[in-house]
Scaffold this motif. Sequence first.
Motif, PDB file in Angstrom:
ATOM      1  N   UNK A   1     -69.869  22.183  12.910  1.00  0.00           N
ATOM      2  CA  UNK A   1     -69.495  23.565  12.623  1.00  0.00           C
ATOM      3  C   UNK A   1     -67.980  23.741  12.569  1.00  0.00           C
ATOM      4  N   UNK A   2     -67.279  22.980  13.379  1.00  0.00           N
ATOM      5  CA  UNK A   2     -65.834  23.138  13.485  1.00  0.00           C
ATOM      6  C   UNK A   2     -65.085  22.720  12.220  1.00  0.00           C
ATOM      7  N   UNK A   3     -65.731  21.948  11.351  1.00  0.00           N
ATOM      8  CA  UNK A   3     -65.033  21.461  10.157  1.00  0.00           C
ATOM      9  C   UNK A   3     -65.735  21.860   8.865  1.00  0.00           C
ATOM     10  N   UNK A   4     -66.917  22.424   8.968  1.00  0.00           N
ATOM     11  CA  UNK A   4     -67.681  22.767   7.756  1.00  0.00           C
ATOM     12  C   UNK A   4     -66.883  23.738   6.894  1.00  0.00           C
ATOM     13  N   UNK A   5     -66.837  23.426   5.610  1.00  0.00           N
ATOM     14  CA  UNK A   5     -66.099  24.265   4.671  1.00  0.00           C
ATOM     15  C   UNK A   5     -64.655  23.836   4.486  1.00  0.00           C
ATOM     16  N   UNK A   6     -64.172  22.971   5.374  1.00  0.00           N
ATOM     17  CA  UNK A   6     -62.778  22.486   5.269  1.00  0.00           C
ATOM     18  C   UNK A   6     -62.715  20.988   4.999  1.00  0.00           C
ATOM     19  N   UNK A   7     -63.673  20.245   5.524  1.00  0.00           N
ATOM     20  CA  UNK A   7     -63.690  18.787   5.368  1.00  0.00           C
ATOM     21  C   UNK A   7     -64.796  18.393   4.393  1.00  0.00           C
TER      22      UNK A   7
ATOM     23  N   UNK B   1     -57.256   6.216  12.994  1.00  0.00           N
ATOM     24  CA  UNK B   1     -56.034   6.693  12.348  1.00  0.00           C
ATOM     25  C   UNK B   1     -55.675   8.050  12.949  1.00  0.00           C
ATOM     26  N   UNK B   2     -54.412   8.192  13.348  1.00  0.00           N
ATOM     27  CA  UNK B   2     -53.966   9.393  14.044  1.00  0.00           C
ATOM     28  C   UNK B   2     -53.692  10.515  13.058  1.00  0.00           C
ATOM     29  N   UNK B   3     -54.261  11.670  13.334  1.00  0.00           N
ATOM     30  CA  UNK B   3     -53.969  12.884  12.576  1.00  0.00           C
ATOM     31  C   UNK B   3     -53.332  13.881  13.542  1.00  0.00           C
ATOM     32  N   UNK B   4     -52.158  14.341  13.192  1.00  0.00           N
ATOM     33  CA  UNK B   4     -51.453  15.322  14.000  1.00  0.00           C
ATOM     34  C   UNK B   4     -51.139  16.532  13.136  1.00  0.00           C
ATOM     35  N   UNK B   5     -51.623  17.691  13.566  1.00  0.00           N
ATOM     36  CA  UNK B   5     -51.399  18.936  12.835  1.00  0.00           C
ATOM     37  C   UNK B   5     -50.462  19.801  13.676  1.00  0.00           C
ATOM     38  N   UNK B   6     -49.254  19.945  13.192  1.00  0.00           N
ATOM     39  CA  UNK B   6     -48.247  20.660  13.970  1.00  0.00           C
ATOM     40  C   UNK B   6     -47.144  21.154  13.055  1.00  0.00           C
ATOM     41  N   UNK B   7     -46.580  22.296  13.432  1.00  0.00           N
ATOM     42  CA  UNK B   7     -45.445  22.814  12.679  1.00  0.00           C
ATOM     43  C   UNK B   7     -44.133  22.366  13.319  1.00  0.00           C
TER      44      UNK B   7
ATOM     45  N   UNK C   1     -57.076  22.681   4.834  1.00  0.00           N
ATOM     46  CA  UNK C   1     -56.876  23.808   5.762  1.00  0.00           C
ATOM     47  C   UNK C   1     -56.826  23.318   7.203  1.00  0.00           C
ATOM     48  N   UNK C   2     -56.048  22.308   7.426  1.00  0.00           N
ATOM     49  CA  UNK C   2     -56.000  21.691   8.747  1.00  0.00           C
ATOM     50  C   UNK C   2     -55.424  22.636   9.794  1.00  0.00           C
ATOM     51  N   UNK C   3     -55.971  22.509  10.996  1.00  0.00           N
ATOM     52  CA  UNK C   3     -55.581  23.333  12.128  1.00  0.00           C
ATOM     53  C   UNK C   3     -55.052  22.436  13.250  1.00  0.00           C
TER      54      UNK C   3
ATOM     55  N   UNK D   1     -59.581   2.071   9.325  1.00  0.00           N
ATOM     56  CA  UNK D   1     -59.259   3.442   8.951  1.00  0.00           C
ATOM     57  C   UNK D   1     -57.788   3.559   8.567  1.00  0.00           C
ATOM     58  N   UNK D   2     -57.508   4.471   7.642  1.00  0.00           N
ATOM     59  CA  UNK D   2     -56.127   4.706   7.221  1.00  0.00           C
ATOM     60  C   UNK D   2     -55.995   6.111   6.655  1.00  0.00           C
ATOM     61  N   UNK D   3     -54.756   6.527   6.448  1.00  0.00           N
ATOM     62  CA  UNK D   3     -54.502   7.799   5.794  1.00  0.00           C
ATOM     63  C   UNK D   3     -54.051   8.923   6.699  1.00  0.00           C
ATOM     64  N   UNK D   4     -54.018   8.681   7.993  1.00  0.00           N
ATOM     65  CA  UNK D   4     -53.580   9.723   8.909  1.00  0.00           C
ATOM     66  C   UNK D   4     -52.089   9.980   8.812  1.00  0.00           C
ATOM     67  N   UNK D   5     -51.643  10.983   9.566  1.00  0.00           N
ATOM     68  CA  UNK D   5     -50.228  11.311   9.577  1.00  0.00           C
ATOM     69  C   UNK D   5     -49.983  12.651  10.209  1.00  0.00           C
ATOM     70  N   UNK D   6     -48.748  13.102  10.049  1.00  0.00           N
ATOM     71  CA  UNK D   6     -48.335  14.410  10.558  1.00  0.00           C
ATOM     72  C   UNK D   6     -48.370  15.407   9.410  1.00  0.00           C
ATOM     73  N   UNK D   7     -49.029  16.527   9.638  1.00  0.00           N
ATOM     74  CA  UNK D   7     -49.151  17.536   8.592  1.00  0.00           C
ATOM     75  C   UNK D   7     -49.027  18.917   9.228  1.00  0.00           C
ATOM     76  N   UNK D   8     -48.497  19.854   8.469  1.00  0.00           N
ATOM     77  CA  UNK D   8     -48.384  21.219   8.969  1.00  0.00           C
ATOM     78  C   UNK D   8     -49.718  21.937   8.915  1.00  0.00           C
ATOM     79  N   UNK D   9     -49.909  22.941   9.754  1.00  0.00           N
ATOM     80  CA  UNK D   9     -51.139  23.743   9.671  1.00  0.00           C
ATOM     81  C   UNK D   9     -51.340  24.277   8.261  1.00  0.00           C
ATOM     82  N   UNK D  10     -52.585  24.193   7.805  1.00  0.00           N
ATOM     83  CA  UNK D  10     -52.906  24.594   6.445  1.00  0.00           C
ATOM     84  C   UNK D  10     -52.810  23.476   5.435  1.00  0.00           C
ATOM     85  N   UNK D  11     -52.287  22.344   5.850  1.00  0.00           N
ATOM     86  CA  UNK D  11     -52.125  21.214   4.948  1.00  0.00           C
ATOM     87  C   UNK D  11     -53.390  20.395   4.785  1.00  0.00           C
ATOM     88  N   UNK D  12     -53.246  19.313   4.030  1.00  0.00           N
ATOM     89  CA  UNK D  12     -54.390  18.456   3.714  1.00  0.00           C
ATOM     90  C   UNK D  12     -54.047  16.987   3.946  1.00  0.00           C
ATOM     91  N   UNK D  13     -55.075  16.225   4.246  1.00  0.00           N
ATOM     92  CA  UNK D  13     -54.983  14.773   4.332  1.00  0.00           C
ATOM     93  C   UNK D  13     -56.281  14.172   3.824  1.00  0.00           C
TER      94      UNK D  13
END
Length: 121
Positions: free
Chosen positions: A66-72, A115-121, A89-91, A6-18
């Motif tokens: 349900x938690x990701x439908x419409x966003x992923x 792969x780590x995904x971190x959604x934070x401002x 639309x990451x949360x 797996x690859x492509x993770x990272x730090x992203x702000x809320x509302x962002x995309x990966x």
Amino acid sequence: QVQLVESGGGLVQPGGSLRLSCAASGIIFSIYAMGWYRQAPGKQRELVATITGGGSTNYGRTNYADSVRGRFTIARDNAKNTVYLQMNSLKPEDTAVYYCNHPSNSLLWDWGQGTQVTVSS
């Protein structure tokens, strides 16, 4: 021996995309359904998206928690033995380590490193 990378993770702000990628080897990739899982700290691993494989009319059908439908969006490229997860639309609650594997508990392969995904401002 099946390998999932797996690859492509990272730090992203809320509302962002990966966009996550998972490269598979050691299997005839095109015939298998594939899934994306995630595991947040202190929580059980959960299946968030699946896509069917094979050559029937069911090929390429997707399903989402349900938690990701419409966003992923899950997609696959059989020529590259790769499955993708487009996350929009990451949360903050999407923060987790993301893994790919077969979507059936009875057919799981060895897990990759994730792969780590971190959604934070």
